[in-house]
Design a protein around this motif. Structure first.
Motif, PDB file in Angstrom:
ATOM      1  N   VAL A 225       0.816  -1.204   0.000  1.00  0.00           N
ATOM      2  CA  VAL A 225       0.000   0.000   0.000  1.00  0.00           C
ATOM      3  C   VAL A 225       0.859   1.267   0.000  1.00  0.00           C
ATOM      4  CG1 VAL A 225      -0.238   0.167   2.525  1.00  0.00           C
ATOM      5  CG2 VAL A 225      -2.030   1.080   1.032  1.00  0.00           C
ATOM      6  N   ILE A 228       1.683   2.036  -3.675  1.00  0.00           N
ATOM      7  CA  ILE A 228       0.507   2.473  -4.433  1.00  0.00           C
ATOM      8  C   ILE A 228       0.080   3.874  -3.985  1.00  0.00           C
ATOM      9  CG2 ILE A 228      -1.871   1.893  -5.058  1.00  0.00           C
ATOM     10  CD1 ILE A 228      -1.120  -1.061  -4.400  1.00  0.00           C
ATOM     11  N   TYR A 229       0.206   4.140  -2.684  1.00  0.00           N
ATOM     12  CA  TYR A 229      -0.111   5.472  -2.162  1.00  0.00           C
ATOM     13  C   TYR A 229       0.806   6.532  -2.766  1.00  0.00           C
ATOM     14  CZ  TYR A 229      -0.007   9.433   1.051  1.00  0.00           C
ATOM     15  OH  TYR A 229       0.002  10.702   1.578  1.00  0.00           O
ATOM     16  N   ALA A 232      -0.490   7.304  -6.175  1.00  0.00           N
ATOM     17  CA  ALA A 232      -1.755   8.043  -6.133  1.00  0.00           C
ATOM     18  C   ALA A 232      -1.537   9.489  -5.691  1.00  0.00           C
ATOM     19  CB  ALA A 232      -2.730   7.331  -5.196  1.00  0.00           C
ATOM     20  N   VAL A 249      -8.246  -2.057  -5.997  1.00  0.00           N
ATOM     21  CA  VAL A 249      -6.841  -2.061  -5.564  1.00  0.00           C
ATOM     22  C   VAL A 249      -6.757  -3.046  -4.409  1.00  0.00           C
ATOM     23  CG1 VAL A 249      -5.001  -0.717  -4.477  1.00  0.00           C
ATOM     24  CG2 VAL A 249      -6.403   0.318  -6.287  1.00  0.00           C
ATOM     25  N   THR A 251      -4.481  -4.748  -1.505  1.00  0.00           N
ATOM     26  CA  THR A 251      -3.254  -4.535  -0.734  1.00  0.00           C
ATOM     27  C   THR A 251      -3.025  -5.683   0.238  1.00  0.00           C
ATOM     28  OG1 THR A 251      -4.472  -3.230   0.911  1.00  0.00           O
ATOM     29  CG2 THR A 251      -3.415  -2.026  -0.896  1.00  0.00           C
ATOM     30  N   HIS A 260      -3.908   6.483   3.500  1.00  0.00           N
ATOM     31  CA  HIS A 260      -3.647   5.631   2.338  1.00  0.00           C
ATOM     32  C   HIS A 260      -4.941   5.376   1.575  1.00  0.00           C
ATOM     33  CE1 HIS A 260      -0.050   3.622   4.606  1.00  0.00           C
ATOM     34  NE2 HIS A 260       0.389   4.614   3.848  1.00  0.00           N
ATOM     35  N   ARG A 261      -5.930   4.863   2.316  1.00  0.00           N
ATOM     36  CA  ARG A 261      -7.201   4.454   1.706  1.00  0.00           C
ATOM     37  C   ARG A 261      -7.908   5.642   1.042  1.00  0.00           C
ATOM     38  NH1 ARG A 261     -10.096   0.074   2.384  1.00  0.00           N
ATOM     39  NH2 ARG A 261      -8.943  -0.558   4.252  1.00  0.00           N
ATOM     40  N   ILE A 264      -5.957   6.752  -2.246  1.00  0.00           N
ATOM     41  CA  ILE A 264      -5.975   5.738  -3.314  1.00  0.00           C
ATOM     42  C   ILE A 264      -7.368   5.597  -3.911  1.00  0.00           C
ATOM     43  CG2 ILE A 264      -5.738   3.258  -3.763  1.00  0.00           C
ATOM     44  CD1 ILE A 264      -3.371   3.305  -1.751  1.00  0.00           C
ATOM     45  N   LEU A 272     -10.466   0.095  -2.330  1.00  0.00           N
ATOM     46  CA  LEU A 272      -9.233  -0.538  -1.870  1.00  0.00           C
ATOM     47  C   LEU A 272      -9.652  -1.674  -0.953  1.00  0.00           C
ATOM     48  CD1 LEU A 272      -6.024   1.149  -0.430  1.00  0.00           C
ATOM     49  CD2 LEU A 272      -7.035  -0.861   0.629  1.00  0.00           C
TER      50      LEU A 272
END
Length: 462
Positions: A225, A228-229, A232, A249, A251, A260-261, A264, A272
């Motif tokens: 994560v 990916i964060y 994003a 997505v 994770t 994070h959530r 994303i 997510l």
């Protein structure tokens, strides 16, 4: 041998590295997605987990099979249970009569815990975050069943593994340290995966990652994560819109924090979904399409152990026949949920609030223990200037704090900005703890390639 092969691999042109990765991908495909895989994928995909009695019956049958198998086939368990009448253990409700398996016990007795020979097993390595990695032996059929379960879970979001394109951010070193060209990904054509290196995710390189993702247009993004964060956040900060909308997505391996959530999901326009398991073979915790974390009781037994003000996990994994894990103290902490008993998705599997991460991943400060979730509040307040942060607890109790500024902020760096950040940290963490603040281009990663928000100094020394 492995080092020799990697030296050869890194000397190959990118196109041949893609072929090499795909050949390895074919080997993994044969190990994981053949044989009984399709049968179990169909079976798991058809099960909505709505029948409570059925799920409990399945859990009890699998638990009793694992218990009696381990006691008969594993020299370690045979001795561990010698004074226990296993016939008195009738169901999961009796599991407390068995002793707890600690990490030290597993490490010291691993050769006596195995129930299958090396030649008949697939070898997996534990992460070794807080200790020495271990070799875990698994039967091929158990690995294929686990892959089928994981893929059935992804199907609930509309993603079909091996059939649809996926972008994966993971911790294998697939790109040389200083590549000649800014190509930080390789292709596994067998599984329709594009594998992105997490070791080159610096602010200077992010534009290349984003441009390639928009060209590739994956149906899912999965992996760490933190990586990916970073993608994003860079897209949002630079006004870049994705040219695709993933099914989801997915994770795993790292703690998903609120910021994070939020980032994303906002950037990619999809859910997510977080998932928990382990290379040792811990049972699954999966986040359903309604956002609830479910303990998948058809894959194992979860016990919640209250200690030091936290809820630790003991796990019993039903697919750990080769290296049985029964009441294993895995060292992870969860966030229990009070009140909510059911979920709109229809699954009767128990619900928890979330996965907090490693039991050791708490900061000790003048204000007491501080968790990753608490730190996420601080990081969110600084997000306009700071891309990422990392907190290293030193052996003497002091804190070494890493701050990765955005490219825009880096150009404005000044003693005053540094002092403002330092004072914000001091106010949040308390005046009793010594703080050293350092600006860096990238955080420290564990050997597994994972980012961890809170690190212990000794982990970096291993």
């Amino acid at each position: 041998m492995k080092r020799f092969l990697m030296k050869i691999y890194f000397k190959l042109p990118v196109v041949l590295q893609d072929i090499a990765v795909s050949i390895y991908g074919l080997l993994l495909y044969q190990q994981r997605y053949t044989g009984i895989y399709k049968k179990y994928l169909k079976k798991y995909a058809a099960n909505t987990h709505e029948n409570v009695k059925r799920e409990i019956r399945i859990q009890n049958l699998k638990f009793l099979y694992l218990l009696h198998y381990a006691a008969a086939a594993s020299p370690f368990y045979k001795e561990l249970y010698k004074d226990i009448n296993l016939n008195q253990i009738k169901s999961v409700e009796d599991i407390g009569k068995l002793p707890i398996l600690t990490k030290d016990m597993l490490r010291e007795n691993i050769d006596r815990i195995y129930t299958i020979p090396k030649r008949k097993s697939l070898i997996f390595f534990t992460g070794g975050t807080t200790g020495i990695p271990l070799k875990v032996r698994k039967r091929k059929k158990d690995v294929r069943k686990r892959m089928a379960y994981l893929d059935a879970y992804k199907l609930t979001f509309g993603f079909r593994n091996n059939r649809m394109k996926s972008a994966r951010f993971f911790g294998k070193k697939i790109v040389e340290e200083n590549p000649r060209k800014p190509i930080f990904w390789r292709n596994n054509y067998i599984s329709r995966q594009r594998l992105y290196s997490t070791y080159h995710l610096t602010e200077e390189n992010l534009a290349y990652y984003v441009a390639d993702l928009n060209r590739y247009k994956p149906a899912s993004i999965d992996g760490f994560v933190s990586a990916i964060y970073c993608i994003a956040r860079y897209m949002e900060s630079n006004g870049i819109k994705p040219t695709f909308t993933p099914k989801a997505v997915f994770t795993t391996s790292e703690t998903v924090l609120p910021y994070h959530r939020e980032t994303i999901e906002r950037v990619f326009g999809c859910s997510l979904s977080d998932q928990y398991a382990s290379n040792e073979g811990a049972p699954f915790i999966v986040q359903c399409r309604c956002g609830s974390y479910h303990e998948a009781i058809d894959t194992g037994v979860f016990e919640h152990l209250e200690r030091d003000g936290r809820t630790s996990l003991l796990v019993t994994g039903f697919d750990t026949i080769g290296t049985p894990l029964i009441r294993y103290d895995i060292g992870d902490v969860i966030l229990p949920l009070s009140g909510k008993k059911s979920c709109a998705c229809g699954s009767c599997h128990p619900i928890i609030e979330g996965i907090s991460g490693r039991e050791a991943a708490f900061l000790m400060t003048g204000k007491g223990q501080i968790s990753q979730v608490q730190l996420s509040v601080l990081i969110s307040s600084l997000s306009k200037r700071i891309v990422q942060m990392q907190f290293i607890q030193k052996k003497d109790g002091s804190l070494h704090i890493i701050a990765i500024p955005s490219l825009e902020e880096k150009g404005k760096a000044s003693p005053k900005a540094y002092e403002q950040l330092y004072l914000a940290l001091r106010d949040f963490l308390g005046s009793e703890v010594n703080i050293v603040l350092e600006y860096r281009d990238s955080p420290y990663l564990l050997k597994s390639g994972k980012f961890q928000l809170i690190l212990k100094e000794e982990w970096l020394e291993r």
